[in-house]
Design a protein around this motif. Structure first.
Motif, PDB file in Angstrom:
ATOM      1  N   ASN A  50       0.847  -1.188   0.000  1.00 15.18           N
ATOM      2  CA  ASN A  50       0.000   0.000   0.000  1.00 15.18           C
ATOM      3  C   ASN A  50       0.884   1.239   0.000  1.00 15.18           C
ATOM      4  N   ALA A  51       1.006   1.882  -1.160  1.00 11.19           N
ATOM      5  CA  ALA A  51       1.861   3.064  -1.281  1.00 11.19           C
ATOM      6  C   ALA A  51       1.363   4.238  -0.451  1.00 11.19           C
ATOM      7  N   PRO A  52       0.045   4.582  -0.462  1.00 10.95           N
ATOM      8  CA  PRO A  52      -0.410   5.731   0.331  1.00 10.95           C
ATOM      9  C   PRO A  52      -0.119   5.583   1.818  1.00 10.95           C
ATOM     10  N   ASP A  53      -0.395   4.397   2.390  1.00  9.95           N
ATOM     11  CA  ASP A  53      -0.137   4.198   3.818  1.00  9.95           C
ATOM     12  C   ASP A  53       1.359   4.245   4.110  1.00  9.95           C
ATOM     13  N   THR A  54       2.175   3.686   3.210  1.00  8.10           N
ATOM     14  CA  THR A  54       3.619   3.702   3.402  1.00  8.10           C
ATOM     15  C   THR A  54       4.143   5.129   3.498  1.00  8.10           C
ATOM     16  N   LEU A  55       3.636   6.018   2.660  1.00  5.80           N
ATOM     17  CA  LEU A  55       4.116   7.396   2.637  1.00  5.80           C
ATOM     18  C   LEU A  55       3.544   8.224   3.782  1.00  5.80           C
ATOM     19  N   LYS A  56       2.231   8.137   3.987  1.00  4.65           N
ATOM     20  CA  LYS A  56       1.621   9.052   4.956  1.00  4.65           C
ATOM     21  C   LYS A  56       1.999   8.719   6.392  1.00  4.65           C
ATOM     22  N   CYS A  57       2.166   7.440   6.728  1.00  4.47           N
ATOM     23  CA  CYS A  57       2.474   7.106   8.123  1.00  4.47           C
ATOM     24  C   CYS A  57       3.921   7.441   8.471  1.00  4.47           C
ATOM     25  N   GLN A  58       4.763   7.604   7.441  1.00  4.83           N
ATOM     26  CA  GLN A  58       6.161   7.973   7.696  1.00  4.83           C
ATOM     27  C   GLN A  58       6.469   9.413   7.259  1.00  4.83           C
ATOM     28  N   HIS A  59       5.400  10.144   6.886  1.00  4.92           N
ATOM     29  CA  HIS A  59       5.508  11.576   6.575  1.00  4.92           C
ATOM     30  C   HIS A  59       6.590  11.839   5.533  1.00  4.92           C
ATOM     31  N   THR A  60       6.466  11.142   4.398  1.00  9.90           N
ATOM     32  CA  THR A  60       7.477  11.265   3.350  1.00  9.90           C
ATOM     33  C   THR A  60       6.829  11.151   1.983  1.00  9.90           C
ATOM     34  N   HIS A 218      12.269   4.624  13.402  1.00 10.47           N
ATOM     35  CA  HIS A 218      12.146   5.786  12.514  1.00 10.47           C
ATOM     36  C   HIS A 218      10.997   6.699  12.929  1.00 10.47           C
ATOM     37  N   CYS A 219       9.874   6.116  13.364  1.00  9.58           N
ATOM     38  CA  CYS A 219       8.707   6.886  13.806  1.00  9.58           C
ATOM     39  C   CYS A 219       7.809   5.967  14.620  1.00  9.58           C
ATOM     40  N   PRO A 220       6.905   6.535  15.433  1.00  7.83           N
ATOM     41  CA  PRO A 220       6.013   5.689  16.236  1.00  7.83           C
ATOM     42  C   PRO A 220       5.166   4.741  15.397  1.00  7.83           C
ATOM     43  N   GLU A 221       4.788   5.162  14.183  1.00  8.27           N
ATOM     44  CA  GLU A 221       3.976   4.313  13.325  1.00  8.27           C
ATOM     45  C   GLU A 221       4.713   3.033  12.959  1.00  8.27           C
ATOM     46  N   ASN A 222       6.027   3.122  12.773  1.00 11.10           N
ATOM     47  CA  ASN A 222       6.778   1.916  12.441  1.00 11.10           C
ATOM     48  C   ASN A 222       6.807   0.938  13.610  1.00 11.10           C
ATOM     49  N   ARG A 223       6.880   1.453  14.830  1.00  9.01           N
ATOM     50  CA  ARG A 223       6.827   0.558  15.989  1.00  9.01           C
ATOM     51  C   ARG A 223       5.485  -0.178  16.033  1.00  9.01           C
ATOM     52  N   ARG A 224       4.403   0.538  15.696  1.00 10.65           N
ATOM     53  CA  ARG A 224       3.098  -0.119  15.658  1.00 10.65           C
ATOM     54  C   ARG A 224       3.038  -1.152  14.531  1.00 10.65           C
ATOM     55  N   GLY A 225       3.673  -0.847  13.404  1.00 11.74           N
ATOM     56  CA  GLY A 225       3.712  -1.816  12.321  1.00 11.74           C
ATOM     57  C   GLY A 225       4.441  -3.094  12.718  1.00 11.74           C
TER      58      GLY A 225
END
Length: 236
Positions: A50-60, A218-225
């Motif tokens: 999922n490209a949109p989720d990959t970008l938005k959750c890591q703010h990039t 890298h970011c809190p979202e990655n820890r949740r992933g």
């Protein structure tokens, strides 16, 4: 330790199920390469990159070292653990037959054999068919080694400085993942002739994820992933 090595010819395509705990290094062997890539969960092919989720959750807007590559279920297919190029596209999509014909002319395998002009869309479809998948199963893809820039009006194009011979990117797989890829041109390629770029693939066992892992932190979202992955594999 390196366990497997192969090369993908210009306009080629390839697929393989990569196990959790393995890693893949892509290497640009000629400079200016593009590698289109898609991910699927081999145990449930409805789960995919999922490209949109990959970008938005890591703010990039780009992919580079430290980023994770997400599925549409909030899990992490893979982490980018090393990257010498530093800017990879996942918004511009895929080349189609019409792009290739308009830019470089029509060539087919029956007439031109290995000198034909393959496009990314059809290359993906050939590989997807091996797993019972088709055009409806194709998601927005990654374009490794392709940097995209915009002008003042917001028009996108490939950057003038392409990847160099020897540039590489390494993916550590956090889930069992069906990897589908091609070495066809980026849809924004302005090459005067059909690009002839060789890509190397190296597969190995990845080092284990440490507490100070760059991708994990890298970011809190990655820890949740990563936590979602742990739950998915609980008891495995």
């Amino acid at each position: 330790m390196q366990n497997y090595k192969t090369e993908i010819a210009p306009g080629g395509h390839w697929s393989l199920e990569l196990r959790r705990g393995t890693q893949m290094t892509l290497r640009d062997l000629s400079g200016g390469s593009n590698v289109g890539m898609l991910f699927y969960n081999p145990r449930n092919l409805l789960e995919r990159y999922n490209a949109p989720d990959t970008l938005k959750c890591q703010h990039t807007f780009k992919l580079s070292q430290g980023h994770c590559l997400y599925s549409d279920m909030g899990r992490i297919f893979a982490s980018i653990t090393a990257d010498s190029f530093g800017w990879h596209d996942t918004v511009c999509g895929n080349s189609h037959a019409s792009h290739v014909v308009d830019k470089w002319g029509a060539r087919d395998y029956q007439t031109d054999r290995n000198d034909w002009h393959q496009n990314g869309n059809d290359a993906f479809l050939v590989e997807l068919a091996k797993y019972g998948l088709a055009a409806a199963d194709m998601a927005a893809n990654i374009n490794w080694f392709s940097k995209v820039v915009t002008d003042a009006e917001g028009n996108m194009s490939l950057a003038a400085s392409p990847s160099q011979c020897g540039d590489s990117v390494t993916l550590r797989f956090e889930m069992d993942t069906l990897v589908v890829l091609h070495s066809c041109p980026h849809p924004y390629s302005k090459a005067t002739s059909y690009p002839q770029h060789l890509v190397g693939i190296e597969l190995a066992i990845a080092p284990p994820v440490a507490d100070d892992d760059e991708c994990l932190n890298h970011c809190p979202e990655n820890r949740r992933g990563f936590a979602n992955n742990a739950l998915y594999y609980l008891g495995a």
